[in-house]
Write a protein that holds these residues in place. Structure first.
Motif, PDB file in Angstrom:
ATOM      1  N   GLY A 501       0.817  -1.212   0.000  1.00  0.00           N
ATOM      2  CA  GLY A 501       0.000   0.000   0.000  1.00  0.00           C
ATOM      3  C   GLY A 501       0.845   1.254   0.000  1.00  0.00           C
ATOM      4  O   GLY A 501       0.571   2.212  -0.745  1.00  0.00           O
ATOM      5  N   THR A 502       1.870   1.259   0.824  1.00  0.00           N
ATOM      6  CA  THR A 502       2.785   2.409   0.838  1.00  0.00           C
ATOM      7  C   THR A 502       3.487   2.561  -0.509  1.00  0.00           C
ATOM      8  O   THR A 502       3.652   3.670  -1.021  1.00  0.00           O
ATOM      9  N   ALA A 503       3.881   1.445  -1.106  1.00  0.00           N
ATOM     10  CA  ALA A 503       4.547   1.496  -2.403  1.00  0.00           C
ATOM     11  C   ALA A 503       3.628   2.075  -3.476  1.00  0.00           C
ATOM     12  O   ALA A 503       4.070   2.809  -4.372  1.00  0.00           O
ATOM     13  N   LYS A 504       2.334   1.761  -3.394  1.00  0.00           N
ATOM     14  CA  LYS A 504       1.385   2.285  -4.381  1.00  0.00           C
ATOM     15  C   LYS A 504       1.277   3.798  -4.264  1.00  0.00           C
ATOM     16  O   LYS A 504       1.215   4.519  -5.273  1.00  0.00           O
ATOM     17  N   GLN A 505       1.243   4.314  -3.020  1.00  0.00           N
ATOM     18  CA  GLN A 505       1.204   5.765  -2.829  1.00  0.00           C
ATOM     19  C   GLN A 505       2.493   6.419  -3.341  1.00  0.00           C
ATOM     20  O   GLN A 505       2.470   7.485  -3.967  1.00  0.00           O
ATOM     21  N   GLN A 588      15.083  -4.109  12.317  1.00  0.00           N
ATOM     22  CA  GLN A 588      14.090  -4.660  11.395  1.00  0.00           C
ATOM     23  C   GLN A 588      13.318  -3.552  10.684  1.00  0.00           C
ATOM     24  O   GLN A 588      13.068  -3.636   9.475  1.00  0.00           O
ATOM     25  N   LEU A 589      12.947  -2.502  11.426  1.00  0.00           N
ATOM     26  CA  LEU A 589      12.245  -1.379  10.796  1.00  0.00           C
ATOM     27  C   LEU A 589      13.155  -0.663   9.802  1.00  0.00           C
ATOM     28  O   LEU A 589      12.706  -0.234   8.736  1.00  0.00           O
ATOM     29  N   SER A 590      14.441  -0.523  10.150  1.00  0.00           N
ATOM     30  CA  SER A 590      15.392   0.102   9.219  1.00  0.00           C
ATOM     31  C   SER A 590      15.519  -0.730   7.951  1.00  0.00           C
ATOM     32  O   SER A 590      15.616  -0.194   6.842  1.00  0.00           O
ATOM     33  N   GLN A 591      15.502  -2.036   8.109  1.00  0.00           N
ATOM     34  CA  GLN A 591      15.588  -2.941   6.966  1.00  0.00           C
ATOM     35  C   GLN A 591      14.415  -2.723   6.013  1.00  0.00           C
ATOM     36  O   GLN A 591      14.589  -2.634   4.791  1.00  0.00           O
ATOM     37  N   SER A 595      14.671  -0.944   2.254  1.00  0.00           N
ATOM     38  CA  SER A 595      14.190  -1.699   1.099  1.00  0.00           C
ATOM     39  C   SER A 595      13.215  -0.870   0.274  1.00  0.00           C
ATOM     40  O   SER A 595      13.294  -0.830  -0.967  1.00  0.00           O
ATOM     41  N   LEU A 596      12.282  -0.192   0.949  1.00  0.00           N
ATOM     42  CA  LEU A 596      11.334   0.667   0.229  1.00  0.00           C
ATOM     43  C   LEU A 596      12.048   1.829  -0.464  1.00  0.00           C
ATOM     44  O   LEU A 596      11.732   2.182  -1.602  1.00  0.00           O
ATOM     45  N   LEU A 748      10.677   7.393   5.417  1.00  0.00           N
ATOM     46  CA  LEU A 748      11.994   7.539   4.803  1.00  0.00           C
ATOM     47  C   LEU A 748      11.924   7.781   3.295  1.00  0.00           C
ATOM     48  O   LEU A 748      12.563   8.726   2.794  1.00  0.00           O
ATOM     49  N   PRO A 749      11.151   6.998   2.517  1.00  0.00           N
ATOM     50  CA  PRO A 749      11.071   7.303   1.078  1.00  0.00           C
ATOM     51  C   PRO A 749      10.470   8.677   0.795  1.00  0.00           C
ATOM     52  O   PRO A 749      10.915   9.379  -0.124  1.00  0.00           O
TER      53      PRO A 749
END
Length: 757
Positions: A501-505, A588-591, A595-596, A748-749
């Motif tokens: 979902g975040t990637a779609k936005q 894990q959150l940084s990972q 990645s995003l 971050l993105p």
């Protein structure tokens, strides 16, 4: 002679009474010292010498200062002049009036070698001023008004002074002393370590201030010389010659490159740069012409002889190709006298081989030894056949050993004078061993014990800013870089699916940032289509008899972005902590966030590199490559991201300087370094919490001077309510604090997109 007067020669009694001392140990050596003084001093200088000795005997410091003065001053006066006695006495009286009276004897004991090196009265007086300055600035006091504690560093400095003046010019010595005083003003133990050359910063500053031609300054030109003349591209790696007194290291070649002295001075009429070139030529010749021999069944004498003959063959082949080398090599090669070694009492093995080596190098050697002449002729005959080979030299060496062996070759007393040929290496490449001894460690054993040691690159050293002295500590932090280990790329694919979902936005925002406009480039001789206006004009010119313009084509290019991004990840142990309001760790959150971000930048087509770092003292800053600028976003990168682990501490400044080394080389208009961290810079070997913060702030300034825009992203939730914090100190206004760490993959993105619009 008076009743209690010691047994002094009658002609020396007047001088003894002038000195007016009662130390028996002084009386025992007085006649010999006075005899030397009469030979080396003028009559007036002798009177001053005796008067100064009388004053030293009355200081109340025992016999040692007087003994040192009587023994050393005549030689000092010969080296720098009798006029230097008053400033020396002024320095001694100054030390006597301070708590540093115990340093008088070390000062006098070090005078003679110091004076021999300095040569002039002006330089000697300057040296005495440096001693006074060091004593005054490092003498301690209880309440800050009156000197109470002696200087901790002064005796150590005086013990090292003879070595220091051979390594440094006086201005360099002054800067070395000043650095030690400024950086260790209230630490007696640190002063002792610094001025005794035991501490790392002491050695680093000494290296920086050494006189001569530094390898670092000529490394590029030497590398071009090596490639151009010898078709060899081995890296050049320096080693220090300042601290090995018993056995000086020699040049050599290994799998990592060619090891050379870090500094050279002009010597024997040969420039320092030519000395470096001679070493490189010899090593390149070995690489081209030599073949390794099995060493197991050779005695040390035989191996040494083979090395001398093979070195002579290499020199002969080099001179055959470049005749001008003979002049340089002959000057650098020692020329021992034939009768310099006594074979009845001393092992003359090295002496005989050096004699022969010079004879093989210089046909006009002038030696009368039948053995030298015989083997010179045999060597010349062998080389006349062509290039010859290592095996032929080995056979010649065996005949030489059989014919010249002597019982005295086994003596422990070895003649070393004029036998060290400085431009030759240690010939480790010339031998291979079939049977490894108990003391030897095989390559396979090293590989099994530490695979990263073999796969990583040689370390790089970076300076570090000291905010207390407002100066740099040179070559302070050691950075080891390697490719990050890999795991399963499926893990990252699962994370991307989790945030679909975040990637779609993000996709909608990225489409707006993608280059859309086309720019037409006219007046091209070759292009994608015809430029009709220019073509018609050229046709008219052609019909009218004028030269037509051949640039009748045009092409199009995208009016795109020119941004290079390097994401630097803090991988210190604190990332293993659980994030607030989340069941995941910060790592894990940084990972997920990285990645995003990598996926988003890949969609834009911007060059991106990702690296992580952690540190375990300044000696071990680990820099791990996760993605390179030219590496596509694919399974190999995802596999490294999936294997991210957090350990140790955060020496951020060194990691940023190393990352800038790669980012600065990118051909982009805008260069952006994003630093993702969860805490302030710190390391286990730094007690001052402000030290590494200031060093990182200085690194940001250095990057800005290189045209690199640094932006800090902090995951430290404690900073949200603070106004004056370390992140502001380091990055100024160029930072963001993400207090809700569980939203990091989303934020971050978007932060990157806002920075690169």
């Amino acid at each position: 002679m008076l009743p209690n007067e010691p047994a002094i020669a009658p002609e020396n009694l007047a001088a003894w009474r002038t000195v007016d001392t009662g130390f028996p140990v002084v009386a025992a050596i007085f006649d010999d010292c006075l005899r030397t003084a009469r030979q080396q001093l003028s009559p007036g200088g002798l009177n001053d010498h005796l008067e100064a000795a009388r004053q030293l005997g009355k200081l109340g410091r025992g016999a040692e200062p007087l003994l040192a003065f009587l023994e050393h001053w005549p030689g000092v006066a010969v080296a720098v002049g009798e006029a230097c006695l008053p400033p020396l006495l002024a320095t001694i009286h100054g030390l006597q009036r301070s708590p540093n009276g115990k340093a008088i004897a070390p000062l006098l004991n070090s005078l003679h070698p110091v004076a021999r090196r300095l040569h002039s009265a002006e330089a000697f007086t300057h040296y005495l001023r440096l001693v006074q300055d060091l004593a005054q600035r490092t003498t301690g006091s209880i309440h800050g008004h009156q000197a109470t504690f002696p200087s901790a560093g002064l005796p150590e400095f005086l013990g090292q002074a003879p070595k220091l003046v051979t390594l440094l010019a006086l201005d360099g010595l002054a800067r070395w002393i000043d650095y030690g005083i400024k950086n260790h003003p209230k630490h007696p133990e640190h002063q002792r370590d610094y001025f005794s050359l035991q501490s790392a910063d002491s050695r680093a500053i000494l290296q920086r201030e050494r006189q001569g031609t530094l390898l670092a300054d000529v490394e590029r030109s030497l590398g071009l010389y090596l490639r151009g003349l010898w078709q060899d591209d081995a890296p050049l790696i320096g080693y220090s010659t300042a601290f090995d007194e018993l056995r000086q290291p020699v040049p050599y070649r290994d799998d990592l490159g060619i090891r050379l002295p870090d500094v050279y001075t002009d010597q024997h009429g040969v420039a320092a740069l030519d000395r470096y070139r001679a070493i490189l030529a010899h090593l390149a010749g070995h690489r081209r012409y030599s073949t390794a021999q099995i060493a197991d069944n050779w005695s040390p004498f035989q191996r040494m002889a083979v090395e001398f003959f093979e070195d002579a063959r290499i020199d002969s082949l080099l001179i055959r190709q470049y005749p001008g080398l003979r002049r340089i090599l002959c000057r650098l090669h020692p020329r021992p006298e034939e009768t310099a070694c006594d074979p009845e009492t001393t092992s003359c093995l090295r002496h005989r081989l050096t004699l022969l080596s010079y004879a093989l190098l210089d046909p006009a050697h002038g030696y009368d030894s039948p053995i030298v002449q015989q083997f010179s002729a045999e060597f010349t005959a062998e080389m006349a056949k062509g290039e010859s080979c290592t095996e032929a030299m080995a056979a010649l060496a065996l005949r030489y050993v059989a014919q010249t062996r002597r019982p005295s070759d086994q003596f422990s007393r070895v003649h070393f004078a004029d036998t060290v040929i400085e431009y030759r290496d240690d010939n480790r490449h010339l031998w291979r061993f079939i049977e490894a001894g108990d003391e030897e460690e095989t390559f396979e054993e090293r590989a099994a014990s530490d695979p990263q040691e073999l796969t990583g690159l040689p370390p790089r050293y970076y300076r570090e800013w000291d905010y207390l002295s407002q100066s740099y500590r040179p070559d302070w932090a050691c950075v080891y870089e390697a490719l990050h280990p890999a795991a399963s790329a499926d893990r990252i694919d699962q994370l991307l699916a989790k945030h679909a979902g975040t990637a779609k936005q993000l996709k909608k925002l990225l489409d707006l940032l993608k280059p859309q406009d086309k720019v037409r480039i006219r007046y091209q001789e070759e292009g994608s289509e015809l430029d009709l206006d220019i073509a018609i004009r050229s046709l008219i010119d052609f019909k009218s008899g004028s030269p037509p313009d051949p640039r009748i084509n045009m092409s199009h290019q995208t009016n795109g972005r020119s941004i290079a991004v390097l994401l630097l990840l803090d991988l210190s142990a604190s990332l293993n902590e659980r994030a607030p309001h989340s069941d995941q760790t910060i790592l894990q959150l940084s990972q997920e966030a990285v990645s995003l971000l990598a996926w988003a930048i890949d969609q834009l087509g911007d060059p991106l590199a990702i690296a992580g770092f952690h540190s375990n003292t300044r000696f071990e800053v680990r820099y791990q490559h996760i993605k390179g600028f030219r590496e596509p976003w694919g399974d190999s990168v995802k596999a490294r991201l999936a294997a991210m682990q957090a350990n140790y501490s955060t020496r951020m400044g060194a990691a940023m300087r190393h990352a800038a080394h790669y980012l600065a080389a990118q051909p982009a208009d805008k260069k952006l370094m994003l630093i993702l961290t969860d805490g302030e810079p710190a390391d286990v070997d730094v007690a001052d919490s402000q030290a590494l913060i200031e060093d990182t702030r200085q690194a940001v300034i250095e990057l800005d001077q290189q045209g690199i825009y640094s932006y800090g992203i902090s995951l430290d939730a404690r900073l949200a309510a603070q106004q004056d914090d370390y992140i502001r100190q380091i990055f100024g206004q160029n930072y963001t604090v993400i207090d809700q760490i569980n939203r990091l993959p989303e934020q971050l993105p978007k932060l990157f997109i806002s920075l690169t619009r």
